[in-house]
Design an enzyme around this catalytic site. Structure first.
Site, PDB file in Angstrom:
ATOM      1  N   GLU A 278      -4.116   1.844  -7.229  1.00  0.00           N
ATOM      2  CA  GLU A 278      -4.502   2.918  -6.323  1.00  0.00           C
ATOM      3  C   GLU A 278      -3.559   4.108  -6.529  1.00  0.00           C
ATOM      4  O   GLU A 278      -2.528   4.203  -5.840  1.00  0.00           O
ATOM      5  CB  GLU A 278      -4.409   2.448  -4.872  1.00  0.00           C
ATOM      6  CG  GLU A 278      -5.284   1.259  -4.546  1.00  0.00           C
ATOM      7  CD  GLU A 278      -5.648   1.227  -3.079  1.00  0.00           C
ATOM      8  OE1 GLU A 278      -6.825   1.069  -2.790  1.00  0.00           O
ATOM      9  OE2 GLU A 278      -4.754   1.398  -2.234  1.00  0.00           O
TER      10      GLU A 278
ATOM     11  N   GLY B 200      -7.285   8.776   0.137  1.00  0.00           N
ATOM     12  CA  GLY B 200      -7.316   9.423   1.454  1.00  0.00           C
ATOM     13  C   GLY B 200      -8.019  10.767   1.469  1.00  0.00           C
ATOM     14  O   GLY B 200      -8.589  11.234   0.474  1.00  0.00           O
TER      15      GLY B 200
ATOM     16  N   HIS C 279       0.855  -1.200   0.000  1.00  0.00           N
ATOM     17  CA  HIS C 279       0.000   0.000   0.000  1.00  0.00           C
ATOM     18  C   HIS C 279       0.887   1.245   0.000  1.00  0.00           C
ATOM     19  O   HIS C 279       1.970   1.251   0.589  1.00  0.00           O
ATOM     20  CB  HIS C 279      -0.908  -0.002   1.231  1.00  0.00           C
ATOM     21  CG  HIS C 279      -1.928   1.097   1.180  1.00  0.00           C
ATOM     22  ND1 HIS C 279      -1.631   2.376   1.572  1.00  0.00           N
ATOM     23  CD2 HIS C 279      -3.210   1.120   0.737  1.00  0.00           C
ATOM     24  CE1 HIS C 279      -2.710   3.146   1.385  1.00  0.00           C
ATOM     25  NE2 HIS C 279      -3.670   2.398   0.882  1.00  0.00           N
TER      26      HIS C 279
HETATM   27  C1  PEP Z   1      -6.695   3.360   0.322  1.00  0.00           C
HETATM   28  O1  PEP Z   1      -6.040   4.018   1.115  1.00  0.00           O
HETATM   29  O2  PEP Z   1      -6.275   2.299  -0.137  1.00  0.00           O
HETATM   30  C2  PEP Z   1      -8.014   3.855  -0.072  1.00  0.00           C
HETATM   31  C3  PEP Z   1      -8.585   3.303  -1.109  1.00  0.00           C
HETATM   32  O3  PEP Z   1      -8.524   4.837   0.710  1.00  0.00           O
HETATM   33  P1  PEP Z   1      -9.765   5.783   0.418  1.00  0.00           P
HETATM   34  O4  PEP Z   1     -10.859   4.965  -0.209  1.00  0.00           O
HETATM   35  O5  PEP Z   1     -10.158   6.311   1.747  1.00  0.00           O
HETATM   36  O6  PEP Z   1      -9.280   6.851  -0.519  1.00  0.00           O
END
Ligand code: PEP
Length: 258
Positions: free
Chosen positions: A172, A178, A100
């Site tokens: 991602e 975030g 991540h």
């Molecule tokens: C993440 O941090 O992997 C994520 C998808 O967070 P968010 O959906 O809160 O942006």
């Protein structure tokens, strides 16, 4: 666990560094009031402290998959603060999140350690859920494709083709994740989802799933799922409350393949 060839829609969340045991119990109890729809593979990645607790609170026939947010590649030993793949599995994990962007940024995770962890996960019969994605400075100069391609290729570099078929990749982009994330559009992610699919297909023929994650919520989930080569969504904040997770499962259910 569905076979790598079945194209179920994967919808899951990582709790990150959230939820006491009581809060985890409450999430599970509320989630259990809603039957997980056919065609949807739901998953939750609790903090390590709550993993076994969540496993024990679920009924034995639950279709909810559990995973850990990180685990070390070494089998055991002097790695203060870490847990091994075996320990994660023992506590109820089927999935292991690896790479991540928060771990890459704050905890020294590298493409190489991602590869070692992916291999260790597979060796323990676990499914690596490998996160990749570019920062905005890379996208701004047109470097997204090269950046993500290298991340995926190195992540898979310790795996045999048959093992790569077991892997889940989550795209991602770090600029989309975030509190300060900017939600991505289908046009922005479609080329990258295609590229990831292409890398995996070249390596082994097919993958278990390629997911998208980053500021997914009930407003954009259905549209994001129209992106070709997208087998599901990896969600953070919008699924931390059981009501949010249930809403996402509900709206994604009609979009799931059979
Ligand atoms: C993440 O941090 O992997 C994520 C998808 O967070 P968010 O959906 O809160 O942006």
């Amino acid at each position: 666990m569905p076979s790598p060839k079945s194209r179920r829609l994967w919808i899951g969340t990582s709790w990150k560094m959230n939820k006491t045991l009581a809060e985890a119990d409450s999430f599970v109890d509320k989630l259990l009031t809603f039957p997980i729809p056919r065609g949807v593979q739901a998953f939750v990645l609790p903090a390590h402290t709550a993993l076994a607790r969540v496993r024990d609170r679920l009924p034995p026939d639950s279709h909810l998959l559990l995973g850990a947010q990180n685990a070390h590649w070494a089998g055991e030993g002097s790695w203060t603060g870490e847990i091994s793949m075996r320990m994660a599995k023992d506590a109820g994990a089927t999935l292991i999140e690896i790479g991540h962007s928060e771990r890459r940024e704050h905890f020294g995770e590298t493409d190489r350690t991602v590869a070692l962890k992916a291999a260790a996960a597979v060796a323990h019969g676990l499914v690596p859920l490998i996160c990749v994605g570019e920062p905005s400075v890379v996208r701004d100069v047109g470097g997204t494709d090269d950046f993500v391609r290298v991340q995926v290729e190195i992540a898979l570099s310790e795996l045999a083709p048959a093992e790569i078929e077991q892997v889940i990749i989550a795209y991602e982009p770090t600029w989309a994740i975030g509190d300060r994330g900017i939600p991505a559009t289908v046009d922005q992610i479609a080329p990258v989802m295609a590229l990831i699919n292409d890398v995996i297909t070249t390596a082994c023929g097919s993958s278990r799933a390629v997911l998208y994650g980053g500021s997914v919520d009930t407003k954009n989930a259905a549209e994001l799922l129209t992106t070709p080569n997208t087998d599901g969504l990896f969600v953070g904040r919008a699924a931390w409350e059981p009501s949010g997770f249930i809403e996402l499962l509900k709206l994604c259910a009609p979009l799931a393949g059979t």
